[in-house]
Each structure stands twice: as C-alpha cells, then as structure tokens.
Motif scaffolding. Sequence first.
Motif, mmCIF file in Angstrom:
data_model
loop_
_atom_site.group_PDB
_atom_site.id
_atom_site.type_symbol
_atom_site.label_atom_id
_atom_site.label_comp_id
_atom_site.label_asym_id
_atom_site.label_seq_id
_atom_site.Cartn_x
_atom_site.Cartn_y
_atom_site.Cartn_z
ATOM 1 N N VAL A 9 3.442 -9.709 -6.245
ATOM 2 C CA VAL A 9 2.713 -8.607 -6.373
ATOM 3 C C VAL A 9 1.873 -8.462 -5.034
ATOM 4 N N VAL A 10 2.308 -7.246 -4.386
ATOM 5 C CA VAL A 10 2.117 -7.239 -2.814
ATOM 6 C C VAL A 10 1.267 -6.086 -2.902
ATOM 7 N N TYR A 11 0.163 -6.274 -2.022
ATOM 8 C CA TYR A 11 -0.729 -5.079 -1.786
ATOM 9 C C TYR A 11 -0.947 -5.076 -0.316
ATOM 10 N N GLY A 12 -0.950 -3.933 0.501
ATOM 11 C CA GLY A 12 -0.899 -4.004 1.903
ATOM 12 C C GLY A 12 -1.978 -2.803 2.276
ATOM 13 N N THR A 13 -2.798 -3.201 3.267
ATOM 14 C CA THR A 13 -3.807 -2.282 3.960
ATOM 15 C C THR A 13 -3.140 -1.532 5.149
ATOM 16 N N VAL A 14 -3.125 -0.348 5.084
ATOM 17 C CA VAL A 14 -2.780 0.674 6.206
ATOM 18 C C VAL A 14 -4.169 1.578 6.491
ATOM 19 N N ARG A 15 -4.048 2.229 7.959
ATOM 20 C CA ARG A 15 -5.176 3.077 8.200
ATOM 21 C C ARG A 15 -4.437 4.486 8.534
ATOM 22 N N ARG A 16 -3.032 4.679 8.263
ATOM 23 C CA ARG A 16 -2.204 5.947 8.489
ATOM 24 C C ARG A 16 -1.310 5.801 7.493
ATOM 25 N N ASP A 17 -0.638 7.138 7.176
ATOM 26 C CA ASP A 17 0.420 7.215 6.467
ATOM 27 C C ASP A 17 1.843 6.377 7.123
ATOM 28 N N VAL A 18 2.546 5.610 6.310
ATOM 29 C CA VAL A 18 3.401 5.052 6.635
ATOM 30 C C VAL A 18 4.681 5.180 5.713
ATOM 31 N N GLU A 19 5.961 4.923 6.024
ATOM 32 C CA GLU A 19 7.162 5.200 5.117
ATOM 33 C C GLU A 19 7.003 3.828 4.289
ATOM 34 N N PRO A 20 6.642 4.057 3.137
ATOM 35 C CA PRO A 20 6.378 2.893 2.125
ATOM 36 C C PRO A 20 7.658 2.028 1.853
ATOM 37 N N VAL A 21 7.357 0.517 1.903
ATOM 38 C CA VAL A 21 8.095 -0.239 1.296
ATOM 39 C C VAL A 21 8.185 -0.518 0.124
ATOM 40 N N PRO A 22 9.461 -0.217 -0.555
ATOM 41 C CA PRO A 22 9.732 -0.445 -1.890
ATOM 42 C C PRO A 22 8.889 -1.641 -2.639
ATOM 43 N N GLY A 23 8.135 -1.471 -3.489
ATOM 44 C CA GLY A 23 7.369 -2.633 -4.367
ATOM 45 C C GLY A 23 5.872 -2.764 -3.847
ATOM 46 N N VAL A 24 5.519 -2.321 -2.688
ATOM 47 C CA VAL A 24 4.253 -2.502 -2.153
ATOM 48 C C VAL A 24 3.249 -1.264 -2.471
ATOM 49 N N HIS A 25 1.968 -2.015 -2.754
ATOM 50 C CA HIS A 25 0.997 -1.209 -3.189
ATOM 51 C C HIS A 25 0.226 -0.826 -1.936
ATOM 52 N N GLY A 76 -6.787 -8.002 -11.646
ATOM 53 C CA GLY A 76 -7.649 -8.864 -12.162
ATOM 54 C C GLY A 76 -7.950 -10.106 -11.703
ATOM 55 N N ARG A 77 -7.151 -10.426 -10.518
ATOM 56 C CA ARG A 77 -7.194 -11.325 -9.559
ATOM 57 C C ARG A 77 -6.467 -11.237 -8.449
ATOM 58 N N ILE A 78 -6.949 -12.226 -7.466
ATOM 59 C CA ILE A 78 -6.145 -12.312 -6.053
ATOM 60 C C ILE A 78 -6.120 -13.766 -5.660
ATOM 61 N N ASP A 79 -4.577 -13.804 -5.584
ATOM 62 C CA ASP A 79 -4.234 -15.374 -5.134
ATOM 63 C C ASP A 79 -3.974 -15.677 -3.703
ATOM 64 N N VAL A 80 -3.882 -14.700 -2.730
ATOM 65 C CA VAL A 80 -3.744 -15.025 -1.505
ATOM 66 C C VAL A 80 -4.251 -13.530 -0.581
ATOM 67 N N LEU A 81 -5.023 -13.888 0.458
ATOM 68 C CA LEU A 81 -5.096 -12.919 1.480
ATOM 69 C C LEU A 81 -4.887 -13.316 2.714
ATOM 70 N N VAL A 82 -3.944 -12.533 3.081
ATOM 71 C CA VAL A 82 -3.290 -12.795 4.411
ATOM 72 C C VAL A 82 -3.946 -11.975 5.603
ATOM 73 N N ASN A 83 -4.941 -12.284 6.328
ATOM 74 C CA ASN A 83 -5.606 -11.442 7.165
ATOM 75 C C ASN A 83 -5.093 -11.277 8.462
ATOM 76 N N ASN A 84 -4.255 -10.259 8.588
ATOM 77 C CA ASN A 84 -3.414 -9.950 9.766
ATOM 78 C C ASN A 84 -3.737 -9.057 10.797
ATOM 79 N N MET A 112 2.548 -14.256 -7.633
ATOM 80 C CA MET A 112 1.236 -14.454 -7.042
ATOM 81 C C MET A 112 0.766 -12.954 -6.528
ATOM 82 N N VAL A 113 -0.648 -12.708 -6.709
ATOM 83 C CA VAL A 113 -1.017 -11.349 -6.275
ATOM 84 C C VAL A 113 -1.414 -11.505 -4.830
#
Length: 264
Positions: free
Chosen positions: A26-42, A66-74, A1-2
């Motif tokens: 397929v994982v996308y994560g939002t940040v507002r500052r530079d972070v140590e990246p987690v492997p596989g996360v966009h 081309g799609r988004i299956d889940v939004l986790v608003n955290n 899932m995206v």
Amino acid sequence: MVVLVTGVSSGFGLETVRLLSQEGHVVYGTVRRDVEPVPGVHYLKVDVRDRKAVEKVVGQLIEQEGRIDVLVNNVGMGIGGPVEFATEEEVREQMDTNFMGLVYFVTAVLPYMREQGGGKIVALSSIGGVMGLPFQGFYSASKFAIEGYCEALRLEVQQFGVQVVVVRPGDFSTGFTASRKKTANAEAMRVYPFYAESMGKVERDERGGLEPQVLARKISQIIRKKKPRHGYVVASLEQRISVFLKRLLPACWFAKILGSYYRL
Ligand SMILES: NC(=O)c1ccc[n+]([C@@H]2O[C@H](COP(=O)([O-])OP(=O)(O)OC[C@H]3O[C@@H](n4cnc5c(N)ncnc54)[C@H](OP(=O)(O)O)[C@@H]3O)[C@@H](O)[C@H]2O)c1
C-alpha cells in the motif's frame, strides 16, 4: 505493508513507488506539484519544509490505513558553488529540505510506529554524507547531518522495534542534476576559477551514472529484510572503493585523492 515515500515526482522516489506498488504494497507518495499518477499510488501534497503540512499528510495516511510500516525519506535537492559565496537563503533551503524535512517526517511517524510495536525508517543520505564534496559543501553538510541524526535515532528507537536504515547512493542519472541550484555569482567564478570545471565533472558523472531503478530495487529489498544493515552504499565499484578508503586511510591521504579527482 503500508509505505510512505517522500518526493515521488521523479528519480528514486518515482521508481521506488512504481516498484513497491507493483509488488503489492500500500503505497503513499508525497509531491509538491501535479504529476502523471502511477497506478495504485496514493498522493499526498506537501512541501517538506512545512512542519504543519507534514503532520497533516501523515495524519491523513493514518486516518486511511490506521498504521504506517515504512517511511522512505527521499526528498532532497542540492546547491552547488564555493561555500564562501553561498547565501544564507541558499543554505537554509538546503538544510530545511534535506535535513529538517526528514526530522519533520520522523517526528510525525514515530508515535504511530511506537504504538504499533515497530516500523522501518529508510533515510536517503549520499556518499556525500560520508565525505565532504568540494563545491557541494552544504549538500554534504545536510547529508552528514542525516548520518549523525540517524545514528543517534537508531539507538533511541530500537527498543520500540523501529529500525533505521541509511542509504548512500553514488552517482545516478535523475532529475537531481538539473534541479541543482548552482551559484551564478560572478565574483565566485572569478575567485574560484576551477569551480566551473569541477562542477562540470560532477554533472557529467551524475548524468552518466546508474539508473534510478537500481536504487528502487535496493529499497524494496531493504523493506523486505527482517534485519537490514544499518547502512547501504549503492554506487559504482569506484565509488564504493572511495567510501571504503575514506574509512580506512588517514584523513590527509584521502583528501589528496579526492582533491586530485576533482582537479583541485
Ligand atoms: N541522483 C543522485 O546522483 C543522488 C546521489 C546521492 C543521493 N541522492 C539523494 O537521493 C534523493 C532523491 O534524489 P533524486 O536523485 O531522485 O533527485 P530528483 O529526481 O530531483 O528527486 C527529488 C525529489 O524531491 C522533491 N523535492 C525537492 N524539494 C522538495 C521540497 N521542498 N518539498 C517536497 N518535495 C521536494 C522533488 O520534487 P519536485 O519535482 O517538485 O522538485 C523530487 O520529487 C535525494 O535525497 C538526493 O540527495 C541522489
């Protein structure tokens, strides 16, 4: 899932993207500052109070996947202090981050979820979204807003196959406690001398709370469920009982219990 998770620099967001990425999403994560990246996360950079920036990052994700299956608003933060002394600027930051940020993301992802015939929106509320917590009044207000918004949204979007799930954590040990913006107003301390002790209790409870991995596992389960419940309380037994009592007891009885817990 995206999957798109907001606020993944620490706490629940970080543990959730770690777990979901290990599980093969397929994982996308939002940040507002530079972070140590987690492997596989966009990573997508955005301050959630900026509506145009939110639209832009959702557009980038769609362009890639081309799609988004889940939004986790955290994403979330808290202000602490007597409500009487909160400044307008503090209140706006509280509501803009916790509530308007959610609104911007939901508004941005919904057209895609509708078009593709479904999706899941998971919104982080709090047990403070079920009961008004003293000296966290505007934090509670932001979470009550999320609760009401999601209740209405769920009914509106169910016909499109979009599910809305609210998650209500109790006390967890994350970056949240250190990030809380507490009033330093001397007059507030003088007028409300019991505030410091009460807030001290809140912070001790949070620091000694559950590990964020527990919450990440719950989110992973919710994502996999075909028919998730409308809401989940993820908390200690004592806090789950308090949510139950809030729903069961007359308001004045519950206020007595909550007040005595916070020594008010
Ligand atoms: N911890 C608890 O006990 C608890 C209990 C109930 C509910 N919750 C809720 O759970 C959610 C996650 O909290 P957490 O405990 O994991 O806290 P956390 O460790 O402080 O994580 C909060 C995340 O939100 C991000 N964030 C804050 N303001 C932002 C903004 N304006 N734009 C973009 N990102 C922003 C932070 O980024 P930066 O690192 O850049 O600040 C961080 O990634 C929140 O909604 C919170 O209200 C937490």
